[in-house]
Design a protein around this motif. Structure first.
Motif, PDB file in Angstrom:
ATOM      1  N   UNK A 150     -21.957  23.155   1.033  1.00  0.00           N
ATOM      2  CA  UNK A 150     -20.651  23.338   0.371  1.00  0.00           C
ATOM      3  C   UNK A 150     -19.979  21.990   0.167  1.00  0.00           C
ATOM      4  N   UNK A 151     -20.133  21.441  -1.037  1.00  0.00           N
ATOM      5  CA  UNK A 151     -19.498  20.167  -1.367  1.00  0.00           C
ATOM      6  C   UNK A 151     -18.087  20.457  -1.809  1.00  0.00           C
ATOM      7  N   UNK A 152     -17.129  19.819  -1.172  1.00  0.00           N
ATOM      8  CA  UNK A 152     -15.734  20.145  -1.457  1.00  0.00           C
ATOM      9  C   UNK A 152     -15.060  19.052  -2.274  1.00  0.00           C
ATOM     10  N   UNK A 153     -14.468  19.469  -3.393  1.00  0.00           N
ATOM     11  CA  UNK A 153     -13.699  18.536  -4.220  1.00  0.00           C
ATOM     12  C   UNK A 153     -12.566  17.931  -3.396  1.00  0.00           C
ATOM     13  N   UNK A 154     -12.429  16.617  -3.479  1.00  0.00           N
ATOM     14  CA  UNK A 154     -11.386  15.892  -2.738  1.00  0.00           C
ATOM     15  C   UNK A 154     -10.711  14.923  -3.711  1.00  0.00           C
ATOM     16  N   UNK A 155      -9.451  15.181  -4.025  1.00  0.00           N
ATOM     17  CA  UNK A 155      -8.723  14.357  -4.992  1.00  0.00           C
ATOM     18  C   UNK A 155      -8.019  13.222  -4.250  1.00  0.00           C
ATOM     19  N   UNK A 156      -8.369  11.990  -4.591  1.00  0.00           N
ATOM     20  CA  UNK A 156      -7.720  10.842  -3.957  1.00  0.00           C
ATOM     21  C   UNK A 156      -6.237  10.832  -4.311  1.00  0.00           C
ATOM     22  N   UNK A 157      -5.387  10.717  -3.291  1.00  0.00           N
ATOM     23  CA  UNK A 157      -3.934  10.632  -3.510  1.00  0.00           C
ATOM     24  C   UNK A 157      -3.411   9.332  -2.898  1.00  0.00           C
ATOM     25  N   UNK A 158      -2.133   9.131  -2.979  1.00  0.00           N
ATOM     26  CA  UNK A 158      -1.550   7.858  -2.527  1.00  0.00           C
ATOM     27  C   UNK A 158      -1.721   7.666  -1.010  1.00  0.00           C
ATOM     28  N   UNK A 159      -1.849   6.397  -0.587  1.00  0.00           N
ATOM     29  CA  UNK A 159      -1.895   6.084   0.839  1.00  0.00           C
ATOM     30  C   UNK A 159      -0.651   6.633   1.521  1.00  0.00           C
ATOM     31  N   UNK A 160      -0.835   7.153   2.714  1.00  0.00           N
ATOM     32  CA  UNK A 160       0.290   7.659   3.514  1.00  0.00           C
ATOM     33  C   UNK A 160       0.474   6.759   4.736  1.00  0.00           C
ATOM     34  N   UNK A 161       1.707   6.690   5.275  1.00  0.00           N
ATOM     35  CA  UNK A 161       1.917   5.859   6.463  1.00  0.00           C
ATOM     36  C   UNK A 161       1.217   6.453   7.687  1.00  0.00           C
ATOM     37  N   UNK A 162       0.859   5.590   8.593  1.00  0.00           N
ATOM     38  CA  UNK A 162       0.175   5.991   9.829  1.00  0.00           C
ATOM     39  C   UNK A 162       0.918   7.120  10.546  1.00  0.00           C
ATOM     40  N   UNK A 184       0.805  -1.225   0.000  1.00  0.00           N
ATOM     41  CA  UNK A 184       0.000   0.000   0.000  1.00  0.00           C
ATOM     42  C   UNK A 184       0.838   1.275   0.000  1.00  0.00           C
ATOM     43  N   UNK A 185       2.057   1.210   0.523  1.00  0.00           N
ATOM     44  CA  UNK A 185       2.847   2.448   0.659  1.00  0.00           C
ATOM     45  C   UNK A 185       3.903   2.621  -0.430  1.00  0.00           C
TER      46      UNK A 185
END
Ligand code: MN
Length: 192
Positions: free
Chosen positions: A68-80, A2-3
């Motif tokens: 207010x619907x906010x655009x949210x761009x999926x990006x890569x998983x980040x570590x905890x 995942x990372x």
């Protein structure tokens, strides 16, 4: 793993961001919102799920206003461990610029407080492109939905506040200090 994408993008001899590995909180699931002055200012909305932080870049930041619907761009998983990252990413590196921990807290799936059940529901919701969560942050509270826009490819989602006792027209972005250090992005920049 995942990372992998996260690690590919970064040179850990140059950035102070955590290299990190998969791990989970002990108690309730956690979320964090980082305010990030990269090429463009945005907010990184991250929720713990199955050992990583699922992450979206929200250009305008979250809103407590259901209208207010906010655009949210999926990006890569980040570590905890990224949940605690605050500071400056050096120029020339991926995401160069200042980062503060704008909000943080715990969360669960809407309708259950149980951790395992929450992870199952949120993982299923993530796959479907429609997840509902309840945030217990310092700034963000109450129920939110993240909904994938089906005709817009895989990356474009909307972050929407549900109407509840926490919804409000308050401009939450005006509360611009880190919940970790009390510093603003500008103060981080001056100190770096
Ligand atoms: Mn970012």
């Amino acid at each position: 793993m995942a990372l992998e994408k996260y690690k590919e993008k970064r040179n850990f001899s140059k950035t102070s961001e955590p290299a990190g590995s998969e791990k989970s909180s002990g108690g309730e699931l956690i979320f964090v919102v980082q305010k990030h002055q990269a090429t463009r200012l945005h907010y990184d909305f991250r929720i713990e799920l199955n050992g990583v932080l699922k992450s979206w870049a929200v250009p305008k930041g979250p809103s407590l206003n259901p209208a207010e619907k906010r655009l949210a761009m999926l990006v890569e998983d980040h570590p905890y461990d990224y949940k605690d990252f605050e500071g400056s990413i050096p120029s020339g590196e991926y995401g160069a610029g200042e980062v503060i921990v704008w909000d943080r807290g715990t969360y669960h799936a809407a309708g259950t407080n149980d951790r395992d059940e929450s992870e199952e529901l949120v993982a299923g919701g993530f796959e479907k492109g429609d997840l509902k969560i309840f945030l217990n942050g310092e700034k963000l509270k109450g129920e939110f939905a993240l909904v994938k826009m089906k005709r817009r490819g895989d990356k474009e989602w909307l972050l929407i506040k549900h109407r509840d006792s926490y919804s409000s027209t308050e401009d939450i972005a005006a509360r611009d200090k880190s919940v970790l250090s009390g510093l603003t992005l500008e103060e981080i920049k001056q100190g770096s």
